[in-house]
Write an enzyme that holds these catalytic residues in place. Structure first.
Site, PDB file in Angstrom:
ATOM      1  N   CYS A  71      -5.544 -28.739 -13.680  1.00 40.21           N
ATOM      2  CA  CYS A  71      -5.918 -29.081 -15.061  1.00 40.21           C
ATOM      3  C   CYS A  71      -7.186 -28.325 -15.458  1.00 40.21           C
ATOM      4  CB  CYS A  71      -6.106 -30.603 -15.141  1.00 40.21           C
ATOM      5  SG  CYS A  71      -7.031 -31.189 -16.569  1.00 40.21           S
ATOM      6  N   CYS A  74     -10.045 -30.340 -16.925  1.00 37.08           N
ATOM      7  CA  CYS A  74     -10.673 -31.153 -15.865  1.00 37.08           C
ATOM      8  C   CYS A  74     -11.687 -30.312 -15.089  1.00 37.08           C
ATOM      9  CB  CYS A  74      -9.623 -31.662 -14.876  1.00 37.08           C
ATOM     10  SG  CYS A  74      -8.348 -32.707 -15.607  1.00 37.08           S
TER      11      CYS A  74
END
Ligand SMILES: [Zn+2]
Length: 144
Positions: A71, A74
């Site tokens: 991600c 993230c």
């Protein structure tokens, strides 16, 4: 020391429950059993295996970053989360859970998108925020 002036913190290394005088939470307390750092101002990586026993018994607010290695948002938020951990040292415990490696924890909180931040009080969710954000916003949202 009166019980109201101390805070229980579960050791992430050996699971011992430590009682820390509240005034000393920011002074690098170490575990009374294993001697390792309890609250060192760095995000703590937890797994499905140890998440519950650490967060449910720790009386400090716990801020959880649910993320995954694939991600991008993230990964880009990781430095902000680390900075927030330094700023909130002694006031909150910041933990990270890799949702790919630890699907049980992600499922338990019904996390549908990442990054998602959870604020827990003794294991119970009291607030949630989805999407990447800067350190100052994380600190403000934590509200501790
Ligand atoms: Zn310990």
């Amino acid at each position: 020391m009166d019980a109201s002036n101390s805070t229980h913190v579960a050791c992430p290394h050996c699971a011992a429950l430590n009682r820390i005088p509240s005034a000393r939470l920011a002074e690098d307390p170490v575990c009374g059993r294993c001697g390792q750092a309890l609250l060192d101002g760095r995000p703590l990586a937890l797994t499905d295996a140890d998440f519950e026993r650490v967060v449910a018994r720790t009386e400090l607010p716990v801020i959880v970053d649910l993320w995954a290695p694939w991600c991008g948002p993230c990964r880009s938020m990781a430095p902000a989360f680390e900075q927030a951990a330094r700023e909130l040292k002694g006031r909150a415990l910041l933990v990270k859970v890799d949702t790919d490696a630890n699907p049980h924890t992600a499922a338990r909180f019904q996390v549908r998108s990442i990054p998602t931040l959870l604020k827990l009080q003794q294991g119970r969710e009291v607030a949630r925020l989805s999407g990447a954000m800067p350190a100052a916003q994380i600190v403000r949202w934590a509200g501790v």
